[in-house]
Design an enzyme around this catalytic site. Structure first.
Site, PDB file in Angstrom:
ATOM      1  N   GLN A  94       0.669  -1.240  -0.006  1.00 46.13           N
ATOM      2  CA  GLN A  94      -0.081  -0.156   0.140  1.00 46.13           C
ATOM      3  C   GLN A  94       0.896   1.309   0.039  1.00 46.13           C
ATOM      4  O   GLN A  94       1.624   1.689   1.032  1.00 46.13           O
ATOM      5  CB  GLN A  94      -0.733  -0.277   1.428  1.00 46.13           C
ATOM      6  CG  GLN A  94      -1.695   1.087   1.587  1.00 46.13           C
ATOM      7  CD  GLN A  94      -2.474   1.165   2.774  1.00 46.13           C
ATOM      8  OE1 GLN A  94      -1.746   1.244   3.847  1.00 46.13           O
ATOM      9  NE2 GLN A  94      -3.873   1.150   3.051  1.00 46.13           N
ATOM     10  N   GLY A  95       0.880   2.095  -0.857  1.00 52.22           N
ATOM     11  CA  GLY A  95       1.690   3.182  -1.378  1.00 52.22           C
ATOM     12  C   GLY A  95       1.051   4.530  -0.934  1.00 52.22           C
ATOM     13  O   GLY A  95       0.612   5.276  -1.995  1.00 52.22           O
ATOM     14  N   SER A 105       1.087   6.561   2.483  1.00 53.97           N
ATOM     15  CA  SER A 105       1.930   7.409   3.342  1.00 53.97           C
ATOM     16  C   SER A 105       3.114   8.124   2.778  1.00 53.97           C
ATOM     17  O   SER A 105       3.750   7.380   1.877  1.00 53.97           O
ATOM     18  CB  SER A 105       2.242   6.779   4.540  1.00 53.97           C
ATOM     19  OG  SER A 105       1.141   6.397   5.328  1.00 53.97           O
ATOM     20  N   SER A 120       4.357  -1.157   4.355  1.00 57.04           N
ATOM     21  CA  SER A 120       4.695  -2.589   4.741  1.00 57.04           C
ATOM     22  C   SER A 120       4.778  -3.608   3.430  1.00 57.04           C
ATOM     23  O   SER A 120       4.131  -3.427   2.769  1.00 57.04           O
ATOM     24  CB  SER A 120       3.505  -2.935   5.571  1.00 57.04           C
ATOM     25  OG  SER A 120       2.999  -2.289   6.517  1.00 57.04           O
ATOM     26  N   GLU A 125     -10.124  -1.277   5.520  1.00 53.47           N
ATOM     27  CA  GLU A 125      -9.029  -1.344   6.348  1.00 53.47           C
ATOM     28  C   GLU A 125      -9.674  -1.122   7.920  1.00 53.47           C
ATOM     29  O   GLU A 125      -9.257  -1.930   8.659  1.00 53.47           O
ATOM     30  CB  GLU A 125      -8.033  -0.276   6.409  1.00 53.47           C
ATOM     31  CG  GLU A 125      -6.587  -0.593   6.825  1.00 53.47           C
ATOM     32  CD  GLU A 125      -5.750   0.338   6.638  1.00 53.47           C
ATOM     33  OE1 GLU A 125      -4.799  -0.024   5.970  1.00 53.47           O
ATOM     34  OE2 GLU A 125      -5.697   1.604   6.779  1.00 53.47           O
ATOM     35  N   SER A 127      -4.427   6.930  13.172  1.00 54.59           N
ATOM     36  CA  SER A 127      -3.682   7.062  14.527  1.00 54.59           C
ATOM     37  C   SER A 127      -5.016   7.077  15.878  1.00 54.59           C
ATOM     38  O   SER A 127      -6.054   7.650  15.548  1.00 54.59           O
ATOM     39  CB  SER A 127      -2.986   8.354  14.788  1.00 54.59           C
ATOM     40  OG  SER A 127      -3.480   9.498  14.702  1.00 54.59           O
ATOM     41  N   GLU A 177      -5.287   9.608  18.035  1.00 58.40           N
ATOM     42  CA  GLU A 177      -5.915  10.987  18.038  1.00 58.40           C
ATOM     43  C   GLU A 177      -6.854  11.153  16.897  1.00 58.40           C
ATOM     44  O   GLU A 177      -7.980  11.845  17.221  1.00 58.40           O
ATOM     45  CB  GLU A 177      -4.913  11.955  18.063  1.00 58.40           C
ATOM     46  CG  GLU A 177      -3.573  11.900  19.108  1.00 58.40           C
ATOM     47  CD  GLU A 177      -2.858  10.764  19.170  1.00 58.40           C
ATOM     48  OE1 GLU A 177      -2.456   9.973  18.072  1.00 58.40           O
ATOM     49  OE2 GLU A 177      -2.067  10.715  20.112  1.00 58.40           O
TER      50      GLU A 177
HETATM   51  C1  LIG Z   1       3.375  -0.797  11.589  1.00 65.86           C
HETATM   52  C2  LIG Z   1       2.796   0.379  10.442  1.00 65.86           C
HETATM   53  C3  LIG Z   1       2.746  -0.032   9.278  1.00 65.86           C
HETATM   54  C4  LIG Z   1       2.154   1.102   8.301  1.00 65.86           C
HETATM   55  N1  LIG Z   1       1.904   0.497   7.111  1.00 65.86           N
HETATM   56  C5  LIG Z   1       1.799   1.234   6.051  1.00 65.86           C
HETATM   57  C6  LIG Z   1       1.500   0.930   4.762  1.00 65.86           C
HETATM   58  O1  LIG Z   1       1.555  -0.193   4.300  1.00 65.86           O
HETATM   59  N2  LIG Z   1       1.317   1.834   3.848  1.00 65.86           N
HETATM   60  C7  LIG Z   1       0.976   3.275   3.922  1.00 65.86           C
HETATM   61  O2  LIG Z   1       0.790   4.089   3.137  1.00 65.86           O
HETATM   62  N3  LIG Z   1       1.219   3.538   5.170  1.00 65.86           N
HETATM   63  C8  LIG Z   1       1.546   2.754   6.491  1.00 65.86           C
HETATM   64  N4  LIG Z   1       1.586   2.982   7.765  1.00 65.86           N
HETATM   65  C9  LIG Z   1       1.744   4.505   7.992  1.00 65.86           C
HETATM   66  C10 LIG Z   1       0.547   5.038   8.846  1.00 65.86           C
HETATM   67  O3  LIG Z   1      -0.504   4.917   7.980  1.00 65.86           O
HETATM   68  C11 LIG Z   1       0.826   6.374   9.218  1.00 65.86           C
HETATM   69  O4  LIG Z   1       1.732   6.262  10.182  1.00 65.86           O
HETATM   70  C12 LIG Z   1      -0.338   7.070   9.764  1.00 65.86           C
HETATM   71  O5  LIG Z   1      -1.495   7.449   8.797  1.00 65.86           O
HETATM   72  C13 LIG Z   1       0.036   8.155  10.818  1.00 65.86           C
HETATM   73  O6  LIG Z   1       0.649   9.234   9.786  1.00 65.86           O
HETATM   74  P1  LIG Z   1       2.348   9.932  10.084  1.00 65.86           P
HETATM   75  O7  LIG Z   1       3.141   8.746  10.724  1.00 65.86           O
HETATM   76  O8  LIG Z   1       2.743  10.621   9.032  1.00 65.86           O
HETATM   77  O9  LIG Z   1       1.986  10.693  11.415  1.00 65.86           O
HETATM   78  P2  LIG Z   1       1.398  12.154  11.422  1.00 65.86           P
HETATM   79  O10 LIG Z   1      -0.060  12.272  10.713  1.00 65.86           O
HETATM   80  O11 LIG Z   1       2.211  13.030  11.067  1.00 65.86           O
HETATM   81  O12 LIG Z   1       1.103  12.494  13.002  1.00 65.86           O
HETATM   82  C14 LIG Z   1       1.798  12.663  13.867  1.00 65.86           C
HETATM   83  C15 LIG Z   1       1.113  12.757  15.328  1.00 65.86           C
HETATM   84  O13 LIG Z   1       0.056  13.721  15.290  1.00 65.86           O
HETATM   85  C16 LIG Z   1      -1.053  13.219  15.590  1.00 65.86           C
HETATM   86  N5  LIG Z   1      -2.121  14.000  14.764  1.00 65.86           N
HETATM   87  C17 LIG Z   1      -2.083  14.002  13.360  1.00 65.86           C
HETATM   88  N6  LIG Z   1      -3.306  14.799  13.038  1.00 65.86           N
HETATM   89  C18 LIG Z   1      -3.925  15.046  14.010  1.00 65.86           C
HETATM   90  C19 LIG Z   1      -5.054  15.845  14.177  1.00 65.86           C
HETATM   91  N7  LIG Z   1      -6.032  16.321  13.346  1.00 65.86           N
HETATM   92  N8  LIG Z   1      -5.756  15.877  15.479  1.00 65.86           N
HETATM   93  C20 LIG Z   1      -4.953  15.237  16.743  1.00 65.86           C
HETATM   94  N9  LIG Z   1      -3.697  14.796  16.448  1.00 65.86           N
HETATM   95  C21 LIG Z   1      -3.283  14.480  15.333  1.00 65.86           C
HETATM   96  C22 LIG Z   1      -1.057  11.729  15.243  1.00 65.86           C
HETATM   97  O14 LIG Z   1      -2.217  11.027  15.767  1.00 65.86           O
HETATM   98  C23 LIG Z   1       0.293  11.387  15.752  1.00 65.86           C
HETATM   99  O15 LIG Z   1       0.217  11.211  17.067  1.00 65.86           O
HETATM  100  C24 LIG Z   1       2.090   1.992   8.662  1.00 65.86           C
HETATM  101  C25 LIG Z   1       2.379   2.590   9.857  1.00 65.86           C
HETATM  102  C26 LIG Z   1       2.768   1.511  10.850  1.00 65.86           C
HETATM  103  C27 LIG Z   1       3.211   2.202  12.078  1.00 65.86           C
END
Ligand SMILES: Cc1cc2nc3c(=O)[nH]c(=O)nc-3n(C[C@H](O)[C@H](O)[C@H](O)COP(=O)(O)OP(=O)(O)OC[C@H]3O[C@@H](n4cnc5c(N)ncnc54)[C@H](O)[C@@H]3O)c2cc1C
Length: 421
Positions: free
Chosen positions: A147-148, A150, A182, A265, A393, A395
Site C-alpha cells: 500500500q503506497g 503515506s 509494509s 481497512e 492514529s 488521536e
Molecule cells: C506498523 C505500521 C505499518 C504501516 N503500513 C503502512 C503501509 O503499508 N502503507 C502506508 O501507506 N502507510 C503505512 N503506515 C503509515 C500509517 O498509516 C501512518 O503512520 C499514519 O497514517 C500516521 O501518519 P504519520 O506517521 O505521518 O503521523 P502524522 O500524521 O504526522 O501524525 C503525528 C502525530 O500527530 C497526531 N495527529 C495528526 N493529525 C492530528 C489531528 N488532526 N488531531 C490530533 N492529532 C493529530 C497523530 O495522531 C500522531 O500522534 C504504517 C504505519 C505503521 C506504524
C-alpha cells in the site's frame, strides 16, 4: 476462570465457550477448517510461528509457499463474491476460519494487502479488465501487493500527498517518496495514491494507480524497528512507469477510491488480527500458570481485566460483522473498535512483560518464530506500540468519534480533517 480446552490449540489454552454460537453447519465448517489446518500447517509452515519477522529471502519464500498452500485449499478470498472467484462464505464462517487459524498459530498473512484491501477496492471501483487482470493472481497467491499511501508529509493528512504522476504517451511516470510501506520488499505490485493534477484543490487531482514494483524506477529501503525486524520500508519512485489504463476509479477520483480502501481497512480487515490477540491472551494465561504467578493478586486482577477487554472487543467485532451482514459500509463508529483493540493489545503486552518478570529483559535474537511463547509475547509487546498509529492514529480516531459520532465542533482550521485517515 474456567478456561481450558486442551484439545483445541497448538500452544494456547482457549475458552471452552467460543463455539457456543455455532449452528450445525458452522460446527461442520469448524471441523473442516481444523482438519485442513492440522494436515497442512506443518513442517516449515508451522515453524514460521505467529511473529511478524519477515526475515530474509528464504523465509519470504516459505511465506509465499504458505499463501499458495492456503490458495490451493480455497482459503484465500473466502469473503469475495463468487462472481469474482471467491467463496462467498458467510461472515460467521469467516470468523470461524479466523478463529481456528489463530488457534492453530497460523502465520501472519503476507497476502493481506491484496486480499483485504486491493481486491475489494478493484471489485468496488475497478473496470472489468482490471478485475480480470488483478483478482485471479491474488486468489492464486501468485501476486502480492503493498500500500503506497503515506509519505513524509502525508500520514493522517493523507490528501497532502506530493508523489506526482504524469502521462507520457500510454504510460504514467511516477515520481515521489512513500514511507512505512509494509511488505514492499515482498510485493510484486504497489497501489499508489498520486497527484495527477497539481493545479486542482488538495482533495481533487489525486488518482489511485497500480504500479509494478520490479522495475528500475522503484527503490526499496527497509526501516528496522524496535522489534529488530523490518516489515516496512521507504519506497522511492523515480520515474517508475505503469500503463495509462491502470488507474482505479478514473483519473482525478483517487480521494474517493482511497477512502473506499481505508473503509475496508477500518471495517473487518483486522478481525483476523483481533482473533490472533485472543489466542495470545490464552497463551499468556498459560505462561502465568507455568511461572506460578497466577497466584499473584495484582497479576490475577490484570488478567481478569484483560479478559473483560477481550470480551468487549469480541462484542464490538460482532457489531461490525452485523453491520457488514446488513450490507452497510463501516461508519464512523468503526473508530471505537480501532481504539479498543489497539489499546487493549498494548496493555496486554505490558501485562506480558510483568508476567514474564526478569525473563522479559532477555530475548534470544530478533526472531519471533519457532513457537516459543516467551519470544512471541515479547515480540508482540514491542510490535504493539505501532497499533495506535497505523490504520488511523488514536488521536485521529478520537477526532472522528468527537466530530462524526458525538457532533462536537471540528478541529481548529489547519489540522487535518478527521475524515482524512
Ligand atoms: C506498523 C505500521 C505499518 C504501516 N503500513 C503502512 C503501509 O503499508 N502503507 C502506508 O501507506 N502507510 C503505512 N503506515 C503509515 C500509517 O498509516 C501512518 O503512520 C499514519 O497514517 C500516521 O501518519 P504519520 O506517521 O505521518 O503521523 P502524522 O500524521 O504526522 O501524525 C503525528 C502525530 O500527530 C497526531 N495527529 C495528526 N493529525 C492530528 C489531528 N488532526 N488531531 C490530533 N492529532 C493529530 C497523530 O495522531 C500522531 O500522534 C504504517 C504505519 C505503521 C506504524
Amino acid at each position: 476462570m474456567a478456561v481450558t480446552e486442551a484439545s483445541a490449540g497448538a500452544n494456547a489454552s482457549v475458552p471452552s465457550d467460543d463455539t457456543d454460537t455455532d449452528t450445525d453447519t458452522d460446527t461442520e465448517f469448524r471441523a473442516e477448517v481444523r482438519s485442513w489446518l492440522s494436515a497442512h500447517l506443518v513442517g516449515e509452515f508451522a515453524a514460521l510461528g505467529t511473529g511478524n519477522d519477515l526475515g530474509g529471502p528464504a523465509e519470504l519464500g516459505v511465506r509465499r509457499r504458505w499463501e499458495r498452500e492456503l490458495a490451493a485449499g480455497g482459503w484465500i478470498g473466502t469473503a469475495w463474491p463468487r462472481q469474482f472467484g471467491g467463496r462467498d462464505l458467510s461472515l460467521w464462517q469467516q470468523l470461524v476460519f479466523n478463529e481456528e487459524y489463530a488457534r492453530a498459530n497460523g502465520p501472519i498473512r503476507v497476502g493481506f494487502f491484496g486480499e483485504q484491501l486491493l481486491g475489494p477496492t478493484v471489485m468496488a471501483f475497478g473496470t472489468d479488465e482490471q478485475r480480470a487482470r488483478f483478482l485471479p493472481p491474488i486468489l492464486r497467491a501468485e501476486e502480492f501487493w503493498c500500500q503506497g499511501f503515506s509519505e513524509p508529509e502525508a500520514g493522517s493528512d493523507l490528501a497532502n500527498v506530493k508523489t506526482a504522476a504524469v502521462l507520457d504517451g500510454d504510460e504514467w511516470v511516477i515520481t515521489g517518496q512513500k514511507v512505512w510501506t509494509s511488505l514492499a520488499h515482498l510485493a510484486d505490485w504497489i497501489f499508489v495514491l498520486a497527484r495527477t493534477d497539481p493545479g486542482a484543490p488538495k482533495h481533487r487531482g489525486l488518482s489511485f494507480l497500480l504500479c509494478p514494483m520490479n522495475q528500475p524506477g522503484v527503490e526499496i529501503r527497509p526501516i528496522r524497528q524496535i522489534t529488530g525486524t523490518a516489515e516496512f520500508n521507504e519506497v522511492f519512485l523515480d520515474g517508475a512507469r505503469t500503463r495509462a489504463d491502470l488507474v482505479v476509479g478514473g483519473v482525478g477520483n483517487g480521494w474517493k477510491v482511497v477512502n473506499g480502501t481505508l473503509g475496508f481497512e477500518r471495517g473487518t480487515a483486522f478481525l483476523g488480527q483481533q482473533l490472533r490477540f485472543a489466542a495470545e491472551y490464552w497463551r499468556l494465561v498459560d505462561v502465568a500458570r507455568d511461572r506460578g504467578v497466577d497466584r499473584d493478586p495484582v497479576l490475577r486482577d490484570r488478567l481478569a481485566d484483560a479478559y473483560v477487554g477481550l470480551e468487549v472487543m469480541r462484542q464490538t467485532g460482532m457489531r461490525a460483522i452485523g453491520r457488514a451482514l446488513a450490507g452497510k459500509p463501516p461508519g464512523p463508529e468503526a473508530s471505537t473498535g480501532k481504539l479498543q483493540w489497539s489499546r487493549w493489545h498494548q496493555r496486554l503486552g505490558e501485562l506480558a512483560t510483568d508476567v514474564l518478570g526478569p525473563q522479559a529483559m532477555v530475548t534470544g535474537g530478533d526472531s519471533a518464530t519457532g513457537g516459543d511463547a516467551r519470544e512471541e509475547l515479547l515480540y508482540s509487546f514491542l510490535f504493539s506500540r505501532s497499533h495506535t498509529i497505523y490504520a488511523g492514529s488514536s488521536e485521529v480516531q478520537r477526532n472522528i468519534i468527537g466530530e462524526r459520532v458525538l457532533g462536537l465542533p471540528r478541529e481548529p482550521s489547519g489540522a487535518p480533517r478527521a475524515s482524512d485517515r
